[in-house]
Design a protein around this motif. Structure first.
Motif, short mmCIF file in Angstrom:
data_model
loop_
_atom_site.label_atom_id
_atom_site.label_comp_id
_atom_site.label_asym_id
_atom_site.label_seq_id
_atom_site.Cartn_x
_atom_site.Cartn_y
_atom_site.Cartn_z
N LYS A 154 0.81 -1.22 0.00
CA LYS A 154 0.00 0.00 0.00
C LYS A 154 0.84 1.27 0.00
CE LYS A 154 -4.09 -2.09 2.08
NZ LYS A 154 -5.08 -2.03 3.18
N LYS A 155 2.16 1.11 -0.11
CA LYS A 155 3.02 2.27 -0.15
C LYS A 155 2.73 3.10 -1.41
CE LYS A 155 7.90 3.65 -0.07
NZ LYS A 155 9.30 3.18 -0.04
N GLY A 156 2.52 4.38 -1.23
CA GLY A 156 2.26 5.25 -2.36
C GLY A 156 0.81 5.33 -2.79
N VAL A 157 -0.07 4.54 -2.15
CA VAL A 157 -1.49 4.59 -2.49
C VAL A 157 -2.14 5.78 -1.80
CG1 VAL A 157 -3.70 3.37 -2.29
CG2 VAL A 157 -1.60 2.10 -2.81
N TYR A 158 -2.97 6.51 -2.52
CA TYR A 158 -3.68 7.63 -1.92
C TYR A 158 -4.69 7.09 -0.92
CZ TYR A 158 -1.74 10.78 -5.47
OH TYR A 158 -0.89 11.51 -6.27
N LYS A 159 -4.60 7.57 0.33
CA LYS A 159 -5.49 7.10 1.39
C LYS A 159 -6.38 8.21 1.94
CE LYS A 159 -2.12 3.62 2.94
NZ LYS A 159 -0.94 4.13 2.19
N SER A 160 -5.94 9.44 1.84
CA SER A 160 -6.76 10.56 2.29
C SER A 160 -7.14 11.39 1.07
CB SER A 160 -6.01 11.43 3.30
OG SER A 160 -4.81 11.92 2.75
N PHE A 161 -8.36 11.91 1.10
CA PHE A 161 -8.90 12.57 -0.08
C PHE A 161 -9.52 13.92 0.28
CE2 PHE A 161 -9.20 7.97 -0.75
CZ PHE A 161 -8.51 7.84 -1.95
N SER A 162 -9.47 14.84 -0.67
CA SER A 162 -10.14 16.13 -0.50
C SER A 162 -11.64 15.94 -0.65
CB SER A 162 -9.61 17.13 -1.53
OG SER A 162 -9.88 16.64 -2.84
N ASN A 163 -12.39 17.02 -0.52
CA ASN A 163 -13.85 16.91 -0.46
C ASN A 163 -14.49 16.35 -1.72
OD1 ASN A 163 -14.03 17.84 2.15
ND2 ASN A 163 -14.17 19.99 1.53
N ASP A 164 -14.05 16.80 -2.89
CA ASP A 164 -14.73 16.35 -4.11
C ASP A 164 -13.79 15.99 -5.26
OD1 ASP A 164 -13.92 18.94 -4.62
OD2 ASP A 164 -15.73 19.49 -5.72
N PHE A 165 -12.58 16.53 -5.27
CA PHE A 165 -11.68 16.30 -6.41
C PHE A 165 -10.25 16.55 -5.98
CE2 PHE A 165 -9.06 18.20 -9.73
CZ PHE A 165 -9.10 17.22 -10.71
N GLN A 166 -9.32 15.81 -6.55
CA GLN A 166 -7.92 16.12 -6.38
C GLN A 166 -7.11 15.57 -7.54
OE1 GLN A 166 -7.72 13.86 -2.61
NE2 GLN A 166 -5.78 13.02 -3.37
N TYR A 167 -5.99 16.23 -7.80
CA TYR A 167 -5.06 15.71 -8.78
C TYR A 167 -4.29 14.56 -8.16
CZ TYR A 167 -5.91 19.88 -11.61
OH TYR A 167 -6.50 20.86 -12.37
N VAL A 168 -4.00 13.54 -8.96
CA VAL A 168 -3.24 12.37 -8.52
C VAL A 168 -2.23 12.03 -9.61
CG1 VAL A 168 -5.09 11.44 -7.08
CG2 VAL A 168 -4.96 10.77 -9.49
N HIS A 209 2.99 15.95 -21.85
CA HIS A 209 2.33 16.88 -22.76
C HIS A 209 1.52 17.93 -22.01
CE1 HIS A 209 3.39 13.72 -25.64
NE2 HIS A 209 3.28 14.65 -26.56
N GLY A 210 1.81 18.09 -20.72
CA GLY A 210 1.21 19.18 -19.96
C GLY A 210 -0.16 18.91 -19.37
N TYR A 211 -0.58 17.65 -19.39
CA TYR A 211 -1.89 17.30 -18.84
C TYR A 211 -1.76 16.61 -17.48
CZ TYR A 211 -3.89 18.28 -23.43
OH TYR A 211 -4.28 18.90 -24.59
N LYS A 212 -2.77 16.79 -16.65
CA LYS A 212 -2.80 16.17 -15.33
C LYS A 212 -3.85 15.07 -15.28
CE LYS A 212 -1.24 20.32 -12.88
NZ LYS A 212 -1.57 21.32 -11.83
N VAL A 213 -3.73 14.26 -14.25
CA VAL A 213 -4.69 13.17 -13.98
C VAL A 213 -5.45 13.53 -12.71
CG1 VAL A 213 -4.93 10.71 -13.44
CG2 VAL A 213 -3.18 11.48 -15.08
N GLY A 214 -6.76 13.31 -12.72
CA GLY A 214 -7.57 13.68 -11.56
C GLY A 214 -8.48 12.57 -11.09
N LEU A 215 -8.97 12.72 -9.86
CA LEU A 215 -9.84 11.74 -9.23
C LEU A 215 -11.01 12.45 -8.59
CD1 LEU A 215 -9.73 8.57 -8.49
CD2 LEU A 215 -9.07 9.38 -6.22
N LEU A 216 -12.23 12.04 -8.96
CA LEU A 216 -13.41 12.51 -8.23
C LEU A 216 -13.47 11.74 -6.92
CD1 LEU A 216 -16.33 12.83 -10.82
CD2 LEU A 216 -14.92 14.65 -9.85
N THR A 217 -13.38 12.44 -5.82
CA THR A 217 -13.26 11.78 -4.53
C THR A 217 -14.60 11.58 -3.82
OG1 THR A 217 -12.80 13.93 -3.51
CG2 THR A 217 -10.91 12.60 -4.18
N ASN A 218 -15.65 12.17 -4.33
CA ASN A 218 -16.98 11.99 -3.72
C ASN A 218 -17.89 11.10 -4.57
OD1 ASN A 218 -17.11 13.91 -5.73
ND2 ASN A 218 -18.64 15.19 -4.70
N TYR A 219 -17.32 10.43 -5.57
CA TYR A 219 -18.06 9.47 -6.39
C TYR A 219 -17.29 8.16 -6.46
CZ TYR A 219 -21.15 13.19 -8.08
OH TYR A 219 -22.07 14.20 -8.17
N PHE A 220 -18.05 7.06 -6.57
CA PHE A 220 -17.46 5.73 -6.65
C PHE A 220 -18.05 4.96 -7.83
CE2 PHE A 220 -17.00 6.89 -2.24
CZ PHE A 220 -15.83 6.29 -1.80
#
Length: 284
Positions: A154-168, A209-220
């Motif tokens: 589990k090393k490096g796995v995101y475990k805490s999340f912001s309210n609705d969205f965060q970059y990962v 190429h200048g793009y980011k990856v994101g995660l919706l943290t309030n949806y599953f």
């Protein structure tokens, strides 16, 4: 066209069609492409007889793996429909139009966002790993070793999340919604891997190429895992090792010394795997 969905099928045509028929009712998805990745069962016959006007079947001439199969769907969609967005979802995923719309809204709102996904639960409601960080060369190499892998899984796995969205850094490959422009600029998926590390590679390509990856943290979404015939430990190890080696050489640009270190670690892992499998057989 706004959004096209691509479903990669390999010997799971019933769930592929079920997912397609559920999602074709979404107003947010205008066309669905099922790519059959050279299935060895009756998938092509089954799907050919049942696809409708808004669900198309594309049959691969050979199975070159997950990345190549996804590229078939992406390039077909680009050529025929030129969509603004493209969604890749595994046959074993469950989600609603609400979740898709939330992802699309965030992609539209953030110019630097090239790929988005959501948090994951299994069919029993337990949360699974949805996003993780890039590792160092040393961590990727040591991950080959059974003891290290099981201690630091589990090393490096995101475990805490912001309210609705965060970059990962990286999201799971079972549900990936891209801006088509970003995927094209990243030159699609890397077809030099058969299985595994596609997520790292596409995230790395997008970042370049200048793009980011994101995660919706309030949806599953639900990942109802496929029981496939690719569960053989040596099949898994072969492709894990080959894909990681390709990733490290071509994206981390490791030199000859580090390649030798990595290859030595994979040999240690092979010995461990042999001993573990032998002990398992004795215990039966």
């Amino acid at each position: 066209m706004k959004c096209v969905m691509s479903i990669l099928n390999y010997n799971d045509s019933r769930r592929a069609l079920e997912l397609a028929e559920r999602c074709v009712k979404f107003d947010s998805i205008e066309r669905i492409i099922i790519v059959d990745n050279k299935s060895t069962d009756d998938s092509v016959t089954f799907l050919t007889e049942r696809v409708g006007s808004n669900i198309e079947l594309v049959v691969a001439s050979e199975n070159r793996g997950f990345a190549a199969g996804n590229d078939i769907g992406a390039k077909y969609a680009q050529e025929k429909y030129n969509p603004e967005y493209i969604l890749f979802a595994n046959t074993d995923t469950i989600f609603s139009e609400t979740e898709v719309n939330a992802c699309l809204s965030k992609l539209k709102a953030k110019a630097d966002l090239g790929l988005i996904s959501m948090r994951i639960k299994d069919i029993k409601g337990n949360e699974e790993k949805s996003a993780w960080h890039f590792k160092s060369f040393l961590d990727y190499t040591l991950f080959n070793i059974w003891i290290y892998r099981h201690i630091t899984y589990k090393k490096g796995v995101y475990k805490s999340f912001s309210n609705d969205f965060q970059y990962v850094d990286i999201v799971r490959g079972s549900f990936m919604l891209f801006k088509m422009k970003a995927l094209i600029e990243a030159n699609f998926f890397d077809e030099n891997t058969f299985l595994y590390y596609e997520e790292e590679i596409i995230a790395y390509r997008l970042r370049k190429h200048g793009y980011k990856v994101g995660l919706l943290t309030n949806y599953f979404y639900i990942h109802n895992h496929i029981a496939s015939g690719t569960g053989n430990i040596w099949f898994i190890k072969k492709h894990l090792d080959a894909s990681l080696r390709w990733f490290l050489i071509n994206y981390y640009n490791i030199g000859n010394v580090k390649i030798r270190i990595f290859d030595f670690a994979t040999k240690i892992c092979s010995c461990e795997t042999f001993l573990i499998e032998k002990l398992k057989r004795r215990g039966k």
